[in-house]
Structure formats: C-alpha cells, structure tokens
Design an enzyme around this catalytic site. Structure first.
Site, PDB file in Angstrom:
ATOM      1  CE  LYS A 238      -3.738  -2.303   2.196  1.00 23.14           C
ATOM      2  NZ  LYS A 238      -4.640  -2.511   3.395  1.00 23.14           N
ATOM      3  CB  ALA A 271      -1.498  -7.972   9.395  1.00 18.61           C
ATOM      4  CE  LYS A 322      -4.749   1.427   4.313  1.00 22.26           C
ATOM      5  NZ  LYS A 322      -3.998   1.233   5.499  1.00 22.26           N
ATOM      6  CG  ASN A 388      -0.029   4.620   8.431  1.00 17.88           C
ATOM      7  OD1 ASN A 388       0.970   5.180   8.513  1.00 17.88           O
ATOM      8  ND2 ASN A 388      -0.297   3.584   7.716  1.00 17.88           N
ATOM      9  CE  LYS A 414      11.770   0.058   8.772  1.00 14.85           C
ATOM     10  NZ  LYS A 414      12.762   0.853   9.680  1.00 14.85           N
TER      11      LYS A 414
END
Ligand SMILES: NC(=O)c1ccc[n+]([C@@H]2O[C@H](COP(=O)([O-])OP(=O)(O)OC[C@H]3O[C@@H](n4cnc5c(N)ncnc54)[C@H](O)[C@@H]3O)[C@@H](O)[C@H]2O)c1
Ligand SMILES: O=P(O)(O)OC[C@H](O)CO
Length: 475
Positions: A238, A271, A322, A388, A414
């Site tokens: 993504k 996940a 997104k 995020n 990350k």
C-alpha cells in the site's frame, strides 16, 4: 502553337498529381514492406523464442518420462501431452486461424499447470517477513498445500536480522513462527524462510510482493534477472512512488522492472486480525480473468473472502491513499475530538482519495472499486485500528516526529502514511492543484511543516459534487 503551350501549362498540375500518385504509391509499397518485415521479425522472434522454450521444456519431460517409467504420474503425462499438442498446432505462417496471442496464452496456462504438477511451480513470496507478508504466507501456505496445481513449498524472503541472538530465518524454519513480526501465530510447515530474494523467486510462477514501499525498487533490481518469463506477480503493497514521469503505482513499478503481468490485492485487512482468522474481505485487481481465478484460489479462505475486479490501479490507489486519511484520523484522536469529527475527516478523505485517483488515472479507474473492501471498508478500518492512525495520535500527544515514534513504538515495522502524505503533496503541488485537496495538503503541512494539528480543518468546505458526474473531474 500558343494553344499547345497553354494546354500543357493548364494540365501541368494534373500531370504532376499523376506522377506524384504513382511515385508515392511505389514509395509507400516499399516503406510498407520494410516496416511490415521489421514488425514481423520483431513479433515473430518473440513468438518463436517463447514457443522454442516451451517446446524444449516439454520435450525434455516427455523423454525423461519415457526413459524412466513412474517418474511422472499418468495425470501429469496427460498434461504434458496436451501442452505438446498445443505447441504442435501453432501454424508456422500468418493467416486465418493463426491467432498467435490466444494460442500462446493457452500454452502458457498449460505450462503453468504442468510445471506446478511437476513440483517446480513454487508460489514464492517476497514479503521481507513483514507483518502482513507473514500473514499472507500463512494463508497462501495453507492453500497451496491443498491445491493440486501448485508445488507445496512457499518460499518467503526474509530481510535477515538477528533476533535474540539467532537469525530470523532459522527461527522461522525451526519454530515455524515469525517471532518478530507475527508473534503468537504458527506458520504452516511448508512455508520456508530464505535470506536471499533471488532464491525466493527462482523457478516461481506466482510471486507475491509485500514489503514497505520505500524498499521496493532496491528489491526489484536485485531479483529481476532471476524471474521466469512466464511468472506473474501480485502486489500487496500500500504505497505509491514518485518519479520524473509523475506518480507511479506499485504494479506499474514492478511491471516496468520485471516485465511480467502484475495484479494488486488490497482491502480492510489489519494483519493481526487476519492472523486471528477473524472474518474479513479483500479485493484483488487483476486484468486477466483466468489469472484472477488462480490468484483467488491462492488467497481465498472462509475467513478471508476475496472479490476480484479488473481495476488493478484503482485497487492500489485506494490502498495507498487511505493511509494518508488514517494519519488525519489519528490527528483527530490526538486532539481528543469525537466520532463525528473523525467521520467528517473520513468522508472528506475518501472523496479526496477518489478525486486524486480519478485525476491521475481518469477513465482508467472504475467508480465501483471505491465501494469494494479496498476502498470504503479499508478507510474505515485503518482510521479506527491501523498503526498509521495510532502513531498520528501519538504525534499530536507527544510532539515527537513520526520517524522517532516509528522507531520507539513499532519494533521494526514501518509506516506508510506520512511518507505517502509527502509523496501525494509533491505530486499535487507539481500539478498546481493543492487547493482541490485541502485535507491532504493540511495533513502534509502538519507532518512536515510544523503546522499545529488543529489546522487540519482549514478550507475543508470543498465542493465535491461534480466529481461523481464526470469520470475524470477537471480540477
Ligand atoms: N500490517 C498490516 O496490517 C498491513 C495490511 C495490509 C497491507 N499492508 C501493507 O503491506 C506492506 C508491508 O507492510 P507490513 O506492515 O507488512 O510491514 P512491517 O512494517 O510489518 O515490516 C517492516 C519490514 O520491512 C523489512 N525491512 C527493514 N529494512 C529493510 C530493507 N532495507 N529492505 C527491505 N526490507 C526491509 C523488515 O524486515 C520487515 O519485514 C505495506 O505496504 C503495508 O501498507 C500492511
Ligand atoms: O496498520 P496500518 O495503518 O499500516 O494499516 C493496516 C492495513 O493497511 C489496514 O487495511
């Protein structure tokens, strides 16, 4: 006499036209023959090279099977014979029924099936053992063990690191658990970790690429010489890339480097929740309907429901953009504002995602893709449960820079959101359209230009009404 002179002058234009026509026709015939010959040589060479490869391959197996009875099963032998027949039926000259493209495609599919049955069709992964990469390997590993058309082994490339004094690859291969990125969830025994990416892709017909987008080019450069010509890839990344040519999606970048067909998979897919086998949906963007069926068979499970669409870049734009909205949602949480405010940010963010994707790709994207799991559903899940969002909330609360928070809180994982906010900004700024993306612009300025988080609301009363009426809104 005078008459003759005038006559010949009056007819001069016609005469020149006639001469010009005859000369032009001859020159055109010669140029056409040269161009046609060049094109024929180019295409014919490609077709011949591919056919030669398949012919040589199937011949070797047929001979080996004849010399060593029992080497391959009757089922495999039938597949090899079908492949051989398809190759033999290809006409050696152009003409009616030549349809080389369709024939090659059918041969390729037969080759993939036969090589899978022979156990040389590894479904490889390149996830650098990340959280979502390991989760994908769990699913694909369990599925290939049940699929007759695939080799049992799934190789997973691990960006090697030492965890508690041991190599992560050794831990994964002995304990069948990625203790760093997906602790607490066992991997099937057929998932094998390898530290060398070229090892993971060698001989693989299906390559699944999952890693933080900042490392992709480096990885592609390292493996591109080791890829089978008939392989295809699936990107779960993504993120987007910015180059001299503008904005690049990950499938475009992968295709440019590896020269193989690339599809995308994205959805409302945190996940850890997938690893716990909690029901969710995902979207595969794949242009080839036959390949879409194969990819679906690799990923679909009762708890991970795959829906396929043909809109490859629509799926990945949703997944990448997104993450910027998630950063905005995190700012709202950090400011201690409520659900209504977050819903407003999600709504506006969703419209800006769609507006930007349409601006870049125009009619190349389907409106309906935004209503798939990769669109609306992923914006919702990421704005409530994603990393995020979480780090953006901490950013507001602590005032620490995002990279520092990433190091302190994510144990090697990350973030993509704040990087994508920077990439999106550089694109819309270079196009002179920042005014049309106030939320993306505000999020960028908060992340990179020390603007206070409450400035996220500046200028948000934008009219999006025209966006739904035109496939490519003119800004
Ligand atoms: N985590 C999720 O819930 C989730 C879900 C769906 C999609 N995705 C997407 O999948 C992609 C991978 O994200 P993730 O969350 O699985 O990753 P992650 O943050 O869990 O893992 C970071 C990975 O980067 C690797 N790495 C570190 N330095 C590297 C280097 N120099 N070169 C190559 N690799 C290096 C590490 O080994 C590790 O595997 C992203 O694009 C993400 O948006 C993530
Ligand atoms: O944890 P995030 O913010 O990287 O988001 C994870 C997934 O993309 C959600 O679908």
């Amino acid at each position: 006499m005078d008459d003759d002179v005038f006559n010949s002058i009056v007819n001069l234009e016609d005469e020149f036209e006639d001469i010009g026509y005859i000369e032009g026709l001859e020159a055109g015939k010669i140029a056409g023959r040269i161009e046609g010959r060049e094109m024929g040589c180019d295409n014919g060479l490609d077709i011949g090279r591919d056919l030669g490869f398949y012919h040589g391959w199937v011949q070797q197996w047929v001979r080996a099977a004849a010399a060593h009875p029992g080497l391959v099963s009757d089922r495999v032998l039938k597949k090899l014979t079908a492949l051989q027949d398809a190759i033999d039926e290809v006409p050696m000259a152009n003409g009616e029924g030549a349809d080389f493209g369709d024939r090659l495609k059918a041969i390729q599919l037969k080759f993939k099936t036969a090589s899978a049955m022979l156990g040389i069709n590894a479904a490889a992964e390149l996830p650098s053992s990340s959280l979502s990469g390991t989760t994908a390997a769990r699913i694909v590993g369990a599925n290939v063990a049940k699929l007759a058309d695939f080799d049992d082994t799934v190789k997973i490339w691990v960006h090697e690191e030492i965890v508690d004094g041991r190599k992560l690859t050794d831990i994964i291969n002995t304990e069948h658990e990625n203790v760093k990125y997906l602790p607490g969830h066992k991997l099937p025994d057929n998932v094998v970790a390898v530290p060398d990416a070229t090892d993971a892709v060698r001989g693989a017909t299906h390559i699944i690429i999952v890693l933080p987008h900042q490392y992709i080019q480096q990885l592609l450069d390292s493996v591109h010489g080791s890829i089978l010509p008939n392989a295809s890839a699936m990107s779960l990344i993504k993120g987007i890339g910015i180059s001299d040519q503008g904005m690049t999606t990950m499938t475009q970048l992968i295709h440019r480097t590896l020269a193989i067909p690339v599809s995308s998979l994205s959805g409302a897919n945190i996940a850890n929740e997938i690893a716990e086998e909690k029901y969710c949906e995902t979207t595969i963007g794949c242009q080839d309907p036959d390949e879409a069926i194969v990819w679906r068979s690799l990923f679909n499970t009762p708890y991970f429901q795959v829906n396929c669409v043909a809109d490859v870049i629509g799926v990945e734009f949703c997944g990448a953009l997104k993450n910027v909205v998630a950063v905005g949602a995190g700012f709202i949480d950090g400011l201690g504002l409520g659900n209504n405010t977050k819903a407003a940010i999600i709504r506006i963010g969703f419209l800006e995602m769609r507006r930007l994707a349409m601006h870049i790709a125009g009619g190349g994207i389907q409106e309906s893709t935004f209503m798939e799991s990769c669109g609306l559903a992923d914006v919702i899940t990421t704005c409530y449960g994603g990393r995020n969002r979480r780090l953006a909330e901490e950013f507001v609360r602590t005032g620490k820079p995002m990279p520092q928070l990433e190091l302190e809180l994510l144990n090697g994982q990350k973030l993509q959101g704040y990087l994508t906010a920077g990439e999106v900004h550089s694109y819309i700024d270079s196009c002179g359209v920042t005014d049309h993306f106030p939320l993306f612009t505000n999020i960028y300025q908060i992340c990179y230009e020390s603007k206070p988080p409450h400035t996220i609301f500046a200028g948000l009363n934008v009219d999006f009404s025209r966006d739904t009426k035109t496939p490519s809104p003119s800004l």
